[in-house]
Design a protein around this motif. Structure first.
Motif, short mmCIF file in Angstrom:
data_model
loop_
_atom_site.label_atom_id
_atom_site.label_comp_id
_atom_site.label_asym_id
_atom_site.label_seq_id
_atom_site.Cartn_x
_atom_site.Cartn_y
_atom_site.Cartn_z
N UNK A 64 0.82 -1.21 0.00
CA UNK A 64 0.00 0.00 0.00
C UNK A 64 0.86 1.27 0.00
N UNK A 65 0.20 2.41 -0.15
CA UNK A 65 0.91 3.67 -0.31
C UNK A 65 1.78 4.05 0.89
N UNK A 66 1.33 3.89 2.13
CA UNK A 66 2.19 4.28 3.26
C UNK A 66 3.43 3.42 3.40
N UNK A 67 3.36 2.15 2.96
CA UNK A 67 4.45 1.22 3.21
C UNK A 67 5.35 0.95 2.01
N UNK A 68 4.94 1.34 0.81
CA UNK A 68 5.70 0.96 -0.38
C UNK A 68 6.05 2.20 -1.21
N UNK A 69 7.34 2.46 -1.43
CA UNK A 69 7.74 3.67 -2.17
C UNK A 69 7.35 3.63 -3.64
N UNK A 70 7.02 2.45 -4.18
CA UNK A 70 6.65 2.33 -5.59
C UNK A 70 5.14 2.50 -5.81
N UNK A 71 4.41 2.67 -4.70
CA UNK A 71 2.98 2.94 -4.79
C UNK A 71 2.80 4.45 -4.71
N UNK A 72 2.30 5.05 -5.80
CA UNK A 72 2.20 6.50 -5.86
C UNK A 72 1.06 7.10 -5.09
N UNK A 73 0.24 6.27 -4.47
CA UNK A 73 -0.86 6.78 -3.67
C UNK A 73 -2.03 7.24 -4.52
N UNK A 74 -3.03 7.79 -3.86
CA UNK A 74 -4.22 8.26 -4.54
C UNK A 74 -5.32 7.23 -4.51
N UNK A 75 -6.46 7.59 -3.97
CA UNK A 75 -7.55 6.63 -3.80
C UNK A 75 -8.14 6.19 -5.13
#
Length: 251
Positions: free
Chosen positions: A50-61
């Motif tokens: 997920x976004x908080x734990x993985x730098x390759x996840x750019x976030x955004x719902x």
């Protein structure tokens, strides 16, 4: 007097035995894989992706990201490429053949010339898909002195890839072709000394394709062509003079 709860123990033993024999089922008593989620609305959540734990996840719902499997079988969001210029200049070495020219009288009067710009070699052990993305800069002149074109004839400049073809034939399949048409009309007939009256700088050809590869060794060749029509008008095209990009990935 001690009480024994037999039913939960039986269920647990039955679940463990069933898991050892065929797999683990969620909402199913007959799992078809090691882990089988049978719910029509069932999903899998991995907090490590997920976004908080993985730098390759750019976030955004409202955003999603491709999920890959690495060499160890681990799920990952990180992409691995065979070749990736990643913001640098992809074609900046002396090994790049960056020019193609039409020279009247010297060359055949067909107004068409082609050059192999560079090549890549692959050896794969299984059926594989090769992904290609490229962006290459193009400059168009009349000659190698970089004279601005002033005539009334258009030039077509094309880039493309071929696979496993040592010589380029008319029937050769061309992958990811991209073309630009250069035209600069200047009144050279009535005023030969007129200013160039043309924008200078880079234009770009860009393309994307996917090529299936069978087990074995393969050669990917990248070409550039120029066409000035059957009048064989003098043309000099310089490829890869600016910032260029290439991305190659094997699936």
């Amino acid at each position: 007097m001690k009480k024994f709860t037999i039913m939960p123990l039986i269920i647990l033993l039955n679940f463990s035995l069933h898991a050892q024999v065929s797999g683990v089922g969620i909402d199913t008593s007959n799992p078809q894989q090691k882990l089988h989620i049978a719910s029509p609305t069932g999903t899998i959540r991995v907090d490590g992706l997920n976004s908080p734990n993985n730098p390759y996840n750019g976030g955004g719902v409202d955003k999603t990201y491709p999920l890959y499997v690495d060499y160890n079988g681990d799920l990952t969001l990180k992409t691995s490429a065979y070749q990736n210029s990643d913001g640098g200049d992809a074609y900046s070495t002396a090994a790049i053949n960056g020019t193609v020219a039409i020279i009247p009288v010297v060359q055949a009067d067909d107004g068409y010339e082609t050059v192999e710009i560079t090549s890549y070699n692959f050896t794969v052990a299984r059926n594989t898909i090769l992904e290609i993305k490229y962006s290459i800069s193009v400059e168009v002149f009349q000659d190698n002195l970089l004279t601005i074109i002033k005539d009334a004839y258009a030039r077509n400049i094309t880039n493309f890839f071929t696979i496993d073809t040592p010589t380029l034939l008319a029937t050769t399949r061309r992958y990811a072709p991209s073309s630009k048409c250069y035209f600069n009309r200047n009144d050279i007939v009535s005023n030969p000394a007129a200013l160039p009256d043309a924008a200078t700088g880079y234009i770009y050809n860009s393309g994307t394709t996917y090529i299936p590869l069978t087990p074995g060794s393969h050669t990917l060749r990248f070409y550039g062509t120029v066409c000035s029509g059957t009048n064989n008008r003098a043309t000099y095209v310089r490829f890869a003079g600016g910032p260029d990009a290439i991305f190659l990935r094997l699936y």
